[in-house]
Scaffold this motif. Structure first.
Motif, PDB file in Angstrom:
ATOM      1  N   LEU A 196       0.811  -1.215   0.000  1.00 17.83           N
ATOM      2  CA  LEU A 196       0.000   0.000   0.000  1.00 17.83           C
ATOM      3  C   LEU A 196       0.841   1.262   0.000  1.00 17.83           C
ATOM      4  O   LEU A 196       0.561   2.200  -0.749  1.00 17.83           O
ATOM      5  N   PHE A 197       1.859   1.298   0.858  1.00 17.37           N
ATOM      6  CA  PHE A 197       2.511   2.582   1.150  1.00 17.37           C
ATOM      7  C   PHE A 197       4.031   2.584   1.003  1.00 17.37           C
ATOM      8  O   PHE A 197       4.655   3.608   1.237  1.00 17.37           O
ATOM      9  N   GLY A 198       4.635   1.471   0.632  1.00 14.17           N
ATOM     10  CA  GLY A 198       6.078   1.456   0.492  1.00 14.17           C
ATOM     11  C   GLY A 198       6.783   1.349   1.833  1.00 14.17           C
ATOM     12  O   GLY A 198       6.179   1.042   2.866  1.00 14.17           O
ATOM     13  N   LEU A 199       8.074   1.627   1.824  1.00 12.64           N
ATOM     14  CA  LEU A 199       8.901   1.455   3.019  1.00 12.64           C
ATOM     15  C   LEU A 199       8.665   2.570   4.030  1.00 12.64           C
ATOM     16  O   LEU A 199       8.622   3.746   3.661  1.00 12.64           O
ATOM     17  N   PRO A 200       8.542   2.219   5.309  1.00 11.48           N
ATOM     18  CA  PRO A 200       8.386   3.252   6.343  1.00 11.48           C
ATOM     19  C   PRO A 200       9.725   3.883   6.705  1.00 11.48           C
ATOM     20  O   PRO A 200      10.789   3.327   6.431  1.00 11.48           O
ATOM     21  N   LEU A 257       4.369   1.371  11.965  1.00 15.54           N
ATOM     22  CA  LEU A 257       5.222   1.810  10.864  1.00 15.54           C
ATOM     23  C   LEU A 257       5.022   3.313  10.699  1.00 15.54           C
ATOM     24  O   LEU A 257       3.886   3.780  10.533  1.00 15.54           O
ATOM     25  N   GLY A 258       6.107   4.067  10.749  1.00 13.64           N
ATOM     26  CA  GLY A 258       6.031   5.512  10.677  1.00 13.64           C
ATOM     27  C   GLY A 258       6.399   6.056   9.310  1.00 13.64           C
ATOM     28  O   GLY A 258       7.435   5.707   8.751  1.00 13.64           O
ATOM     29  N   TYR A 259       5.529   6.914   8.771  1.00 14.74           N
ATOM     30  CA  TYR A 259       5.745   7.605   7.507  1.00 14.74           C
ATOM     31  C   TYR A 259       5.669   9.106   7.773  1.00 14.74           C
ATOM     32  O   TYR A 259       5.233   9.528   8.855  1.00 14.74           O
ATOM     33  N   PRO A 260       6.050   9.953   6.843  1.00 19.05           N
ATOM     34  CA  PRO A 260       6.055  11.401   7.105  1.00 19.05           C
ATOM     35  C   PRO A 260       4.714  11.949   7.576  1.00 19.05           C
ATOM     36  O   PRO A 260       4.669  12.739   8.510  1.00 19.05           O
ATOM     37  N   LEU A 297       1.520   1.382  -3.715  1.00 19.93           N
ATOM     38  CA  LEU A 297       0.461   2.077  -4.452  1.00 19.93           C
ATOM     39  C   LEU A 297       0.486   3.563  -4.180  1.00 19.93           C
ATOM     40  O   LEU A 297       0.099   4.374  -5.015  1.00 19.93           O
ATOM     41  N   GLU A 298       0.899   3.938  -2.964  1.00 17.87           N
ATOM     42  CA  GLU A 298       0.902   5.346  -2.563  1.00 17.87           C
ATOM     43  C   GLU A 298       2.154   5.598  -1.764  1.00 17.87           C
ATOM     44  O   GLU A 298       2.449   4.879  -0.817  1.00 17.87           O
ATOM     45  N   SER A 299       2.931   6.577  -2.137  1.00 13.70           N
ATOM     46  CA  SER A 299       4.193   6.851  -1.443  1.00 13.70           C
ATOM     47  C   SER A 299       4.075   8.156  -0.667  1.00 13.70           C
ATOM     48  O   SER A 299       3.097   8.883  -0.799  1.00 13.70           O
TER      49      SER A 299
END
Length: 355
Positions: free
Chosen positions: A185-189, A213-216, A353-355
């Protein structure tokens, strides 16, 4: 026909791989390596049975080896299969360590053999629905996503997954599914923060896992429990425009297990709700039927050169990094970054799918 050898005929081999292979046109189970020949013979009377994997490596008629054995044996068996000239399917996870996953990826690349990991829950109906929702921007910008595998299994069973050792525990069992879906879904955290615990009285390994998992501008929560009599929703996804909540689990595993006479029980009722942010209006959404056969159909096409590897080694390496990092985070009680090289990050990036 592509001829496959099934290495191992325990729950994974018997419940998942054998019926899915047999249901896929163009594939044939030619050999099964098992220490339980009577069980194999009862289910697959026309299949040749051998006592060890070494007998498979020597069989030039076998095109693909399917490794359906305990996790700690994956690297050695997959490496031997590749060196014997076979394409290889490894039941998830690819390896019990990042080092092992890297070794297999490098070996497959060097020999030109196809190496793939059976991440069947990419083809859960509810996950495919969530993929569509994220891809189509229905949530707006997804900011908070929870993915749960909650079960009620209070009795500790005498099996390798519940005894101390490489690959045991609920996080090593269900974490690869949860992590693989999140990366799709979101790529690497940017970072991983994990907590693991043994809540059952006689438990020897973790039976509860909570990983962030932390993303910006996004947080993804991966959760698994073996003591959840009232399970949480399977998915909760909040975004800038809407929220999506899914109850119940995909029915495929229960149906496959029931066909083999295992104690699976009826699957929970499935329901998905989309909640519009500005109006608060709730709408039932359709969850498409899942289809694990799509993995083996994609494998068939990839072996023939007519399609892509369904789960390339680079993606399995990234999933292994998330699983290993969460365990390290739990041990050190701090958030950690993924121990991936720039090349590994670039190779895994197209999965999102979404970065």
């Amino acid at each position: 026909m592509i001829r496959l050898a099934l290495i191992g005929y325990g729950r994974a081999g018997r419940t998942f791989h054998a019926p899915l292979i047999r249901a896929t046109p163009g594939l044939e189970i030619a050999v099964v390596a098992s220490s339980r020949p009577e069980t194999v013979r009862a289910d697959l009377p026309q299949v040749r049975i051998v006592p060890s994997a070494e007998d498979v490596w020597a069989d030039a008629s076998v095109d693909v080896a399917v490794i359906a054995t305990p996790t700690a044996t994956h690297v050695a068996l997959a490496a031997a299969a590749i060196e014997a000239g076979k394409h290889v399917v490894v039941d998830k996870p690819l390896a019990d360590s990042l080092e092992g996953a890297r070794r297999l990826g490098a070996l497959a690349s060097r020999t030109g053999r196809l190496l793939t990991t059976f991440q069947n829950r990419r083809w859960d109906g509810d996950f495919m629905a969530l993929e569509s929702i994220v891809r189509d921007g229905i949530l707006g910008e997804a900011t908070h996503v929870e993915s749960h595998f909650d079960r009620y299994r209070p009795a500790v069973r005498d099996r390798w997954r519940e005894r101390p050792g490489p690959g045991s525990g609920v996080w090593n069992d269900l974490g690869p599914h949860l992590a693989d879906q999140a990366l799709r879904l979101f790529g690497l955290p940017d970072w991983v923060n994990g907590s693991l615990a043994a809540h059952r009285t006689s438990g020897l390994v973790d039976d509860w896992a909570h990983v962030i998992l932390g993303y910006p501008r996004r947080v993804v929560i991966l959760h698994a429990s073996m003591l959840a009599a009232a399970p949480a929703p399977r998915f909760v996804a909040h975004g800038s425009r809407a929220s999506w909540i899914k109850y119940g689990v995909d029915a495929q595993e229960a149906r496959l297990a029931a066909e083999m006479g295992l104690d699976a029980g009826p699957p929970p009722h499935e329901r998905a709700i989309l909640v519009d942010g500005p109006t608060g209006i709730e709408t039932d959404t359709v969850v498409p039927p899942g289809d694990y056969r799509r993995f083996y159909a994609a494998l068939r096409d990839a072996v023939h050169g007519d399609g892509d590897n369904p789960v390339p080694p680079a993606q399995a390496i990234a999933t292994t990094a998330v699983v290993e990092s969460a365990a390290r985070s739990a041990k050190e009680r701090r958030a950690v970054a993924l121990a991936l090289t720039d090349e590994e990050r670039a190779a895994a990036a197209p999965a999102a799918l979404e970065s």
